[in-house]
Design a protein around this motif. Structure first.
Motif, PDB file in Angstrom:
ATOM      1  N   THR A 275      15.039  -2.935  -0.995  1.00 46.83           N
ATOM      2  CA  THR A 275      14.841  -1.982  -1.943  1.00 46.83           C
ATOM      3  C   THR A 275      14.874  -0.385  -1.517  1.00 46.83           C
ATOM      4  O   THR A 275      15.048   0.426  -2.387  1.00 46.83           O
ATOM      5  CB  THR A 275      13.125  -1.936  -2.237  1.00 46.83           C
ATOM      6  OG1 THR A 275      12.286  -1.888  -1.163  1.00 46.83           O
ATOM      7  CG2 THR A 275      12.758  -3.270  -2.787  1.00 46.83           C
ATOM      8  N   THR A 468       9.890   6.717 -12.083  1.00 46.41           N
ATOM      9  CA  THR A 468       8.436   7.326 -12.186  1.00 46.41           C
ATOM     10  C   THR A 468       8.445   8.716 -11.995  1.00 46.41           C
ATOM     11  O   THR A 468       9.270   9.309 -11.419  1.00 46.41           O
ATOM     12  CB  THR A 468       7.779   6.608 -10.981  1.00 46.41           C
ATOM     13  OG1 THR A 468       8.108   7.337  -9.911  1.00 46.41           O
ATOM     14  CG2 THR A 468       7.767   5.198 -11.030  1.00 46.41           C
ATOM     15  N   ARG A 477      10.382  -1.374  -7.511  1.00 48.86           N
ATOM     16  CA  ARG A 477       8.986  -1.663  -7.480  1.00 48.86           C
ATOM     17  C   ARG A 477       8.833  -3.095  -7.939  1.00 48.86           C
ATOM     18  O   ARG A 477       9.645  -3.460  -8.609  1.00 48.86           O
ATOM     19  CB  ARG A 477       8.255  -0.825  -8.396  1.00 48.86           C
ATOM     20  CG  ARG A 477       8.452   0.607  -8.138  1.00 48.86           C
ATOM     21  CD  ARG A 477       7.162   1.394  -8.892  1.00 48.86           C
ATOM     22  NE  ARG A 477       6.885   0.798 -10.293  1.00 48.86           N
ATOM     23  CZ  ARG A 477       6.348   1.510 -11.068  1.00 48.86           C
ATOM     24  NH1 ARG A 477       5.324   2.389 -10.693  1.00 48.86           N
ATOM     25  NH2 ARG A 477       5.992   1.184 -12.569  1.00 48.86           N
ATOM     26  N   ASP A 479       7.776  -4.668 -10.167  1.00 46.84           N
ATOM     27  CA  ASP A 479       6.812  -4.429 -11.285  1.00 46.84           C
ATOM     28  C   ASP A 479       7.765  -5.214 -12.501  1.00 46.84           C
ATOM     29  O   ASP A 479       7.341  -4.691 -13.742  1.00 46.84           O
ATOM     30  CB  ASP A 479       6.820  -3.177 -11.661  1.00 46.84           C
ATOM     31  CG  ASP A 479       8.189  -2.291 -11.832  1.00 46.84           C
ATOM     32  OD1 ASP A 479       9.219  -2.958 -11.373  1.00 46.84           O
ATOM     33  OD2 ASP A 479       8.097  -1.191 -11.993  1.00 46.84           O
TER      34      ASP A 479
END
Length: 681
Positions: A275, A468, A477, A479
């Motif tokens: 990431t 974000t 993320r 998510d």
């Protein structure tokens, strides 16, 4: 990634004190490299080369006079020259039977890759080695690289964040002569005996083995599943252009994309994708490149010779770097290839040949870009819809008068971080021109035609990184949600002298934990408009899955300037002479963010000229999201710069109609069509 330890990797009989006596079986081909290495180690006093065996004897005076020469291993064993270690550099199909003979005679074994040609052979050799208390080292030389523990340490230290996946890439070229060098080359079997030669099992097997190591998959127990997608451009039995997808029991995905049909030979690499960055190993050179937001760092490492490691294991009980037990994961890959259907031939129209005679080699058109796309999407060639790949059946096909105009995909083949969801692809004109794309290299989470949002109460149903407000940028993320169907009905009716197809769905928008956040009622309708035009309509309504209101947002609503994508989205393929316009303006600058009744896109696609006309309801105030230069895409923004709230009993509803036309339409044509249709939405 997790460190795996395997059992039985130390010598079980007393460590020897005399200089090990070594025999080499197979002195030609790769055996010549072993001869050079043996000469080096013999000069250092680490071993004594006592005998060689090969039906084709070595060149006169190429060996010391003290080295005995035999036609085969049987002759060598019958002479009982007191061998401690046997090196097997022989054809693949002979590895297991020769290893069993040597182990049964009380010798340790160094066997070239692949060590066996089936899982059954793997278990047989493991059993004999265990029963006899002997060692078996496998010649995956890259696993002696000191870069490997350094990479694992960097990952464990969080240098590249959370691991998203691992890829192994190999782009080599091999001539006709390569497949003529022996009877077994390019064979899946020979005289009824498994060979399993191929790009992944032999030529670029180190890429697979190294990728497995970095994925924490060494033993058979470390592998949860193996998927194969095998092809060939050569006139062989074996694959030369393939994708393998391995999922480990720890949840890591390894995607191997390999070819022997590249336009030029490149260094193979294994990359850990994170990431916060990537770590790439060029394993033939033991060079590592770490790429993060802070820049690029290059490091070079040494390598432990695996024969020296085997001798150290005999002398001190040191662990083997590539014990046979630790090739169980690789053998699982080999077994999956062995039991897969024969590789599909790649159509001649997709292959060009370079060179003459035995020096000629095939080049699969666009293979470098296809490999990059497969790696990024963690997808097979078939899943990408490559024209020469096996066709995967869609969930259903939308047709008009027998013509397939769109395939409905349920999203089950999409990787988790691309937010799996249903979509239409390919969508075609009535003449068959494809006007959608999916999993393109620039944004592999773009999926044909469908509905997607990047911020649903903080859950990403768009795929990829999330923008974000706090970070002020896109970040990875954990998510990502998924959209799944919970019910579907379809029908075909007659209306106005034509047929109308309808597909109605109930969909659940589920968070990363699988719990539903939104419920959607979605309806597709399609019908003919003219001999070269058809119409696709979409209506959807989003409601909270519970009693609490749900916020529907976009990067734009989170602070990204004019980044209000989300809701309906149509990803187009690349086209020549692309033009986009509304009644009020033309070009990306004048249409992006504008509010207009309709927006048109025309261009020359692979199949011919086509025009798409996106028609909004008359009362719509949603801006158009338009991309032309960076990538081709059109959307109707549901939350341009402010979130929209879905409340219980008050769903968020949107509608859009798209006219799909062969040829290039002009504004008067479009206005006439819309007036003729009335309110098409």
């Amino acid at each position: 990634m997790t460190t795996q330890h395997s059992a039985d990797t130390t010598h079980q009989h007393p460590a020897p004190t005399a200089i090990p006596r070594v025999a080499l079986v197979g002195v030609h081909g790769f055996g010549e490299r072993h001869l050079a290495n043996l000469a080096r180690l013999e000069r250092s006093g680490a071993l004594e080369l006592v005998a060689v065996a090969d039906p084709n004897p070595p060149q006169p005076d190429s060996l010391a006079g003290s080295v005995a020469v035999f036609p085969d291993l049987d002759g060598l064993l019958a002479a009982q020259p007191g061998i401690d270690v046997v090196i097997l550099a022989t054809p693949i199909q002979t590895h297991a039977p020769l290893a069993i003979k040597a182990l049964s005679a009380g010798m340790d074994v160094f066997v070239e890759k692949p060590p066996v040609a089936s899982m059954a052979q793997f278990e047989q050799v493991i059993g004999v080695a265990r029963d006899k208390g002997q060692l078996v080292q496998v010649g995956f030389q890259s696993l002696g690289s000191q870069a490997l523990p350094a990479i694992r340490a960097a990952v464990a230290a969080g240098e590249i964040g959370t691991v998203l996946g691992i890829s192994a890439t190999g782009q080599w070229l091999r001539t006709k002569a390569y497949f003529k060098r022996s009877r077994w080359a390019g064979k899946r079997s020979l005289d009824g005996v498994d060979v399993v030669d191929g790009v992944a099992t032999n030529a670029l097997a180190h890429a697979v083995a190294t990728g497995l190591y970095l994925a924490g998959a060494r033993t058979l127990a470390d592998v949860a599943s193996v998927e194969t997608d095998l092809y060939r451009a050569n006139q062989t039995e074996s694959d030369d252009t393939s994708v393998l997808r391995v999922r480990t029991t720890q949840g890591t995905t390894l995607l191997c994309a390999l070819t022997l049909c590249a336009p030029e030979q490149l260094d193979p690499t294994v990359t850990v994708h994170g990431t916060l960055g990537d770590i790439t190993l060029s394993y033939t050179q033991d060079q590592v490149v770490i790429t993060t937001a802070d820049g690029e760092r290059r490091e070079s490492y040494g390598r432990t010779d695996l024969l020296e490691n085997l001798l150290a294991a005999r002398a001190t009980g040191a662990p083997l770097l590539c014990a046979l037990q630790d090739t169980g994961a690789f053998t699982a890959v080999l077994e999956a290839i062995r039991t897969s259907p024969a590789p599909a031939p790649i159509g001649a129209e997709y292959v060009s040949w370079e060179g003459d005679g035995d020096d000629a080699h095939p080049v699969v058109g666009g293979i470098s870009d296809l490999i990059a796309r497969a790696i990024k999407a963690q997808a097979t060639f078939a899943e990408l819809g490559v024209p020469w790949a096996r066709a995967l059946p869609p969930k259903r096909t939308l047709t008009l008068d027998g013509h397939p105009v769109a395939d409905y995909q349920d999203g089950s083949r999409i990787r988790p971080v691309s937010s799996p969801r249903p979509y239409l692809h390919p969508v075609r004109t009535l003449a068959g021109t494809v006007v959608t794309d999916h999993q393109p290299l620039d944004h592999v989470w773009h999926l044909g035609v469908g509905v997607a949002l990047q911020d649903v109460d903080g859950v990403n149903f768009w795929g990829g990184r999330t923008y974000t407000r706090e970070a002020g940028q896109y970040i990875w993320r954990p998510d990502h949600g998924s959209i799944t169907s919970t019910g579907t009905t379809s029908e075909r009716t007659d209306a106005g002298g034509g047929h109308v197809g309808r597909l109605q769905e109930t969909l659940s928008w589920n968070g990363p934990d699988g719990a539903p956040i939104l419920l959607e009622e979605r309806s597709w309708a399609w019908s003919g408009v003219a001999p070269s035009i058809w119409r696709l309509s979409l209506d959807f309504a989003l409601s909270p899955a519970g009693d609490r209101p749900v916020s529907l947002g976009s990067p734009g609503s989170n602070g990204r300037f004019e980044g209000g994508y989300g809701g309906f989205f149509w990803r187009l393929p690349g086209c020549v002479d692309a033009a986009v316009w509304t009644p009020a303006g033309a070009g990306e600058a004048e249409t992006h963010g504008s509010i207009a009744r309709w927006l048109a896109w025309s261009g020359l696609f692979d199949g011919g000229p086509a025009t798409l006309v996106f028609v909004a309801p008359e009362e719509s105030s949603d801006p158009w999201f338009v991309r032309v230069d960076g990538y081709p895409g059109v959307g109707q923004s549901l939350a341009w710069d402010t979130p929209v709230i879905a409340e219980s009993g008050r769903p968020v509803r949107r509608s859009i109609t798209v006219l799909v036309a062969d040829g290039i339409l002009a504004t008067p044509d479009i206005e006439a069509l819309i007036n003729q249709q009335g309110d098409p939405s």
